[in-house]
Design a protein around this motif. Structure first.
Motif, PDB file in Angstrom:
ATOM      1  N   SER A 289       2.539   1.657  -3.400  1.00  0.00           N
ATOM      2  CA  SER A 289       1.642   1.607  -4.572  1.00  0.00           C
ATOM      3  C   SER A 289       1.948   0.424  -5.489  1.00  0.00           C
ATOM      4  O   SER A 289       2.137   0.586  -6.689  1.00  0.00           O
ATOM      5  CB  SER A 289       1.722   2.912  -5.384  1.00  0.00           C
ATOM      6  OG  SER A 289       1.544   4.016  -4.557  1.00  0.00           O
TER       7      SER A 289
ATOM      8  N   ASN B 189       5.673   3.154 -12.012  1.00  0.00           N
ATOM      9  CA  ASN B 189       4.322   2.581 -12.030  1.00  0.00           C
ATOM     10  C   ASN B 189       3.581   2.904 -13.317  1.00  0.00           C
ATOM     11  O   ASN B 189       2.779   2.119 -13.795  1.00  0.00           O
ATOM     12  CB  ASN B 189       3.504   3.110 -10.850  1.00  0.00           C
ATOM     13  CG  ASN B 189       3.738   2.305  -9.598  1.00  0.00           C
ATOM     14  OD1 ASN B 189       4.075   1.125  -9.667  1.00  0.00           O
ATOM     15  ND2 ASN B 189       3.569   2.928  -8.456  1.00  0.00           N
TER      16      ASN B 189
ATOM     17  N   GLY C 137      -2.302  -0.319  -6.195  1.00  0.00           N
ATOM     18  CA  GLY C 137      -2.229  -0.701  -4.788  1.00  0.00           C
ATOM     19  C   GLY C 137      -2.774  -2.097  -4.589  1.00  0.00           C
ATOM     20  O   GLY C 137      -3.323  -2.700  -5.509  1.00  0.00           O
TER      21      GLY C 137
ATOM     22  N   TYR D 106       0.839  -1.201   0.000  1.00  0.00           N
ATOM     23  CA  TYR D 106       0.000   0.000   0.000  1.00  0.00           C
ATOM     24  C   TYR D 106       0.873   1.251   0.000  1.00  0.00           C
ATOM     25  O   TYR D 106       0.662   2.181  -0.777  1.00  0.00           O
ATOM     26  CB  TYR D 106      -0.910  -0.020   1.224  1.00  0.00           C
ATOM     27  CG  TYR D 106      -1.913   1.097   1.261  1.00  0.00           C
ATOM     28  CD1 TYR D 106      -2.800   1.282   0.202  1.00  0.00           C
ATOM     29  CD2 TYR D 106      -1.992   1.951   2.338  1.00  0.00           C
ATOM     30  CE1 TYR D 106      -3.731   2.301   0.226  1.00  0.00           C
ATOM     31  CE2 TYR D 106      -2.920   2.969   2.377  1.00  0.00           C
ATOM     32  CZ  TYR D 106      -3.788   3.149   1.323  1.00  0.00           C
ATOM     33  OH  TYR D 106      -4.711   4.165   1.346  1.00  0.00           O
TER      34      TYR D 106
ATOM     35  N   ARG E 135      -3.768   5.174  -9.109  1.00  0.00           N
ATOM     36  CA  ARG E 135      -2.576   4.930  -8.301  1.00  0.00           C
ATOM     37  C   ARG E 135      -2.669   3.475  -7.855  1.00  0.00           C
ATOM     38  O   ARG E 135      -3.572   3.122  -7.083  1.00  0.00           O
ATOM     39  CB  ARG E 135      -2.566   5.844  -7.082  1.00  0.00           C
ATOM     40  CG  ARG E 135      -1.367   5.609  -6.195  1.00  0.00           C
ATOM     41  CD  ARG E 135      -1.350   6.604  -5.043  1.00  0.00           C
ATOM     42  NE  ARG E 135      -0.256   6.315  -4.139  1.00  0.00           N
ATOM     43  CZ  ARG E 135       0.066   7.059  -3.090  1.00  0.00           C
ATOM     44  NH1 ARG E 135      -0.630   8.137  -2.816  1.00  0.00           N
ATOM     45  NH2 ARG E 135       1.070   6.732  -2.314  1.00  0.00           N
TER      46      ARG E 135
ATOM     47  N   LYS F 140      -5.794  -0.702  -0.930  1.00  0.00           N
ATOM     48  CA  LYS F 140      -6.508   0.292  -1.722  1.00  0.00           C
ATOM     49  C   LYS F 140      -8.013   0.035  -1.620  1.00  0.00           C
ATOM     50  O   LYS F 140      -8.813   0.967  -1.585  1.00  0.00           O
ATOM     51  CB  LYS F 140      -6.037   0.209  -3.175  1.00  0.00           C
ATOM     52  CG  LYS F 140      -6.648   1.260  -4.070  1.00  0.00           C
ATOM     53  CD  LYS F 140      -6.017   1.250  -5.444  1.00  0.00           C
ATOM     54  CE  LYS F 140      -6.753   2.210  -6.374  1.00  0.00           C
ATOM     55  NZ  LYS F 140      -6.274   2.109  -7.756  1.00  0.00           N
TER      56      LYS F 140
ATOM     57  N   ASP G 267      -2.724  10.743  -8.176  1.00  0.00           N
ATOM     58  CA  ASP G 267      -3.503  10.753  -6.940  1.00  0.00           C
ATOM     59  C   ASP G 267      -3.726  12.192  -6.483  1.00  0.00           C
ATOM     60  O   ASP G 267      -2.807  12.847  -5.998  1.00  0.00           O
ATOM     61  CB  ASP G 267      -2.746   9.966  -5.860  1.00  0.00           C
ATOM     62  CG  ASP G 267      -3.467   9.990  -4.522  1.00  0.00           C
ATOM     63  OD1 ASP G 267      -4.612  10.483  -4.475  1.00  0.00           O
ATOM     64  OD2 ASP G 267      -2.883   9.508  -3.535  1.00  0.00           O
TER      65      ASP G 267
END
Lengths: 565, 158
Positions: free
Chosen positions: A92, A216, A154, A89, A152, A126, A303
């Motif tokens: 991410s 990411n 997670g 978490y 984002r 998430k 985010d």
């Protein structure tokens, strides 16, 4: 088709293209494991602890860019996995974690191996689901994968009571998701992007501040193009190592608590911070009120909650970094890279004044030398995982990263025990690369049972244990800030790491010289089995530079100046 | 609390499903935000519920609260209100021996009345702005209220 809840889990994984599941069976998840036994759509890797299953799935996800998948049982199986969920978490990492739960009729009765799993996972995922009806499973699993990887990314946790895995219901995975309340904003506002480009064109000392969001978003190569076309220098966060190649002239180095002098000074002197996929973590900013004090801030992040959370953004852009950077590239002619010539010179002067280096002034090997040497010998051919502590910072400072997804570390949560299982996941995802885990004599013992996983599944991870007989980072703080009271950090009593590895069926080396290290690494790469290379390093080496916690970035403790050999 | 802490009313539209309330309250407690009052009820003829949360914080904290709320998957909308009509209800139980005429007149001044009379007690209801409810509850102390229950604020944008 009408199938059981357990079969639905298998079918959904196959439909999602899952090729590896990391996990550990137990009572409440047995129906699903029975179906795993019967299928051959993906392989299952049995870790020897549920925490390791989650870290392995994280390593897999970080190296491959895909969603990592793990499966665990109820009660202690789940609670063991919580550290992994929290780790994913904070960093991410896209994961889908399926856990068993006691049957619906027992929920709330303090049943055997019952725990309120979704209650516990809520603040460290998430999103999460408690599945109460098998008919909901196709939708929930599809949503879980979508939510994990989109926006984002997670971890998403799906808790399935045992009786639900036995229920028969209709399975149709070919459904349109209707997530009215979840629509990530991926396109940046064109007007804001235009304004940001104009601000860059006007700035005298702009600075790219590159974060893990770039990795990411799979945007590293677009970011490289943007950096090169603008000629603007860049600093990377811990999570962004590899976005730019180590030999890129415009890459200053890592910034933050253990960032280089030049990187931290550049951040302190810049007049425009261009933050891409960053979150202004306290380990990066130091004292907030002094951070980039004279600069305007462009902040691009998917985010919205990350924007203006800690540092006010003058040019906030909510969107996927890749999309935004592509839009920026279309406007980049407005920017004249010659404008920044004197700024680049200022920065290279910073770097000459206090380069990121170390002294080889002791009989024992220096840990930094080990990292550098692995870089020279393996370089681009290795993916690098780490545990948490001094070794992690040295690896981040001195390894010559050449590409994104090469660097796998626990940044946000700082989880000791992350490295070895993560490196297992990395090796499974990228079998053609050497998987190296830099670790310490403290961290390695936190998931040492993964030797068994690596031996059983023939996953040749090379663990380089930088052994200083200390919990080094805590010892460093004690030395510097607690008047050398080394409370409970002396790890003089240790296992024989060579025999420990051998006891599981791995190989081990204990090295004290450069020649021995070279020979051990070469041998470990050739033997292609899980290895411990224990390197006896200088005990009292500190990670430098260092911004003391809560201090300003420009107030660094620096390496003592000495003639370097 | 640092900076200027201000009272704010936030309305949240969420999918009416299991555990959604705990997602919201967890977020407040986990991030160290305050909940002064909280009301929840389904929105008629939809699959949504509306929460009205009275909270306090600096501008930056309130901005974070609304963003963090919006990040929760079952949250459809978050309104941080500026110009609102806000009402709260309160019920108060008095001994029947008190001056009921006085109490009834006071209640009328606060959009209320006596709603129940029993053998030993009367129950009065008022509905007004929260700060006026504060006033009312302070004034009626002299009538020896036995029990007081406040409903929490509800609000609509003008």
């Amino acid at each position: 088709m009408q199938i059981t809840g357990a079969q639905m889990v298998i079918e959904a994984f196959i439909a999602e293209g899952v090729d590896t599941v990391f996990g550990y069976p137990g009572g409440a998840i047995m129906n699903v494991y029975d179906e795993i036994y019967k299928q051959n759509g993906f392989k299952h890797i049995l870790n020897r602890h549920e925490q390791a299953s989650i870290h392995a799935a994280e390593g897999y996800a970080k190296a491959s860019g895909k969603v990592g998948v793990a499966m665990i049982t109820s009660g202690p199986g789940f609670t063991n996995a919580v550290t992994g969920l929290a780790d994913a978490y904070m960093d991410s990492v896209p994961l889908v974690v399926v856990s068993g739960q006691v049957p619906m009729s027992l929920i709330g009765t303090d049943g055997f191996q019952e725990i309120d799993a979704v209650g516990i996972s809520r603040p460290c995922t998430k999103h999460n689901y408690l599945v109460t009806n098998a008919a909901d499973l196709p939708r929930i699993l599809k949503e879980a994968f979508y939510i994990a990887r989109s926006g984002r990314p997670g971890p998403v946790h799906v808790d399935i009571p045992k009786d639900v895995t036995a229920q028969i219901a209709e399975f149709n995975y070919d459904i349109e998701l209707d997530l009215e309340t979840y629509k990530p904003h991926t396109k940046g506002n064109p007007r804001q992007i235009k304004k940001a480009i104009e601000a860059i064109a006007k700035a005298k000392r702009p600075l790219f501040y590159l974060g893990g969001g770039i990795i990411n978003s799979n945007a590293s190569y677009e970011v490289r193009e943007l950096v090169h076309k603008t000629g603007i220098p860049a600093v990377e966060t811990l999570m962004a190592r590899g976005v730019l190649s180590y030999d890129d002239d415009l890459l200053i180095s890592m910034l933050g608590m253990h960032g280089s002098y030049a990187a931290n000074m550049a951040m302190s002197e810049t007049d425009l911070v261009i933050g891409l996929g960053v979150r202004f973590d306290d380990r990066v900013t130091g004292k907030l009120s002094e951070f980039a004090k004279n600069a305007d801030v462009i902040h691009v992040d998917i985010d919205p909650a990350s924007i203006s959370k800690l540092v006010n953004a003058d040019y906030p852009i909510v969107g996927d970094v890749k999309n935004v950077v592509i839009e920026m590239l279309a406007l980049v002619e407005q920017i004249d890279s010659d404008n920044y010539e004197s700024w680049r010179e200022t920065i290279s002067n910073f770097d000459e004044l206090h380069p990121l280096t170390f002294h080889e002034d002791t009989d024992r090997l220096k840990p930094q030398w080990v990292v550098k040497r692995v870089g020279e010998l393996l370089g681009d051919s290795a993916n690098i995982s780490t545990d948490v502590g001094q070794h992690q910072m040295w690896a981040a400072q001195f390894y010559p990263f050449t590409r994104p997804n090469q660097w796998i570390t626990s940044g946000g949560l700082g989880t000791m025990g992350f490295g070895f299982p993560a490196a297992i996941g990395v090796k499974v995802a990228t079998p053609d690369k050497t998987s190296v885990n830099f670790t310490g004599d403290g961290s390695i013992l936190m998931n040492v049972q993964e030797l068994m996983t690596a031996v059983e599944k023939k996953i040749p991870v090379i663990n380089i244990i930088l052994n200083n007989n200390f919990l080094g980072m805590v010892r460093q703080w004690q030395t510097l800030f607690y008047n050398k009271r080394h409370s409970e950090t002396d790890l003089s009593v240790q296992p024989d790491f060579v025999k420990l590895s051998e006891a599981f069926g791995g190989i081990g080396y204990r090295v004290t010289t450069k020649e021995e290290f070279d020979a051990a690494l070469k041998d470990a790469v050739e033997k292609n089995v899980v290895a411990f290379i224990e390197v006896i390093v200088e005990r009292f080496e500190n990670v430098m530079p260092m911004v003391p916690s809560g201090g300003s970035l420009f107030n660094m403790m620096l390496l003592e100046k000495k003639e370097t050999k | 609390m640092t900076e200027n802490s201000e009272r704010r009313v936030v309305s949240v539209i969420v999918i009416n499903e299991a555990s959604v309330l705990s997602r919201i309250t967890n977020l407040f407690s986990g991030r160290g935000y305050n909940i002064t009052s909280l009301t929840v009820a389904p929105i008629p003829d939809t699959r949504y519920s509306r929460l009205t949360i009275v909270t306090a914080g600096s501008v930056r904290v309130i901005e974070q609260i609304t963003k963090q709320l919006h990040k929760l998957i079952p949250v459809l909308k978050v309104y941080e209100h500026a110009d609102i009509v806000e009402k709260e209800m309160a019920l108060v139980k008095f001994p029947i021996t008190e001056n009921i005429t006085d109490i009834g007149t006071l209640c009328q001044a606060y959009n209320g009345k006596i709603v129940n009379v029993g053998d030993n007690v009367v129950i009065a209801m008022v509905a007004d702005e929260p700060h006026r409810i504060d006033n009312f509850l302070s004034i009626i102390k002299r009538y020896n209220p036995k029990e007081i229950v406040r409903g929490g604020a509800v609000a609509l944008e003008r």
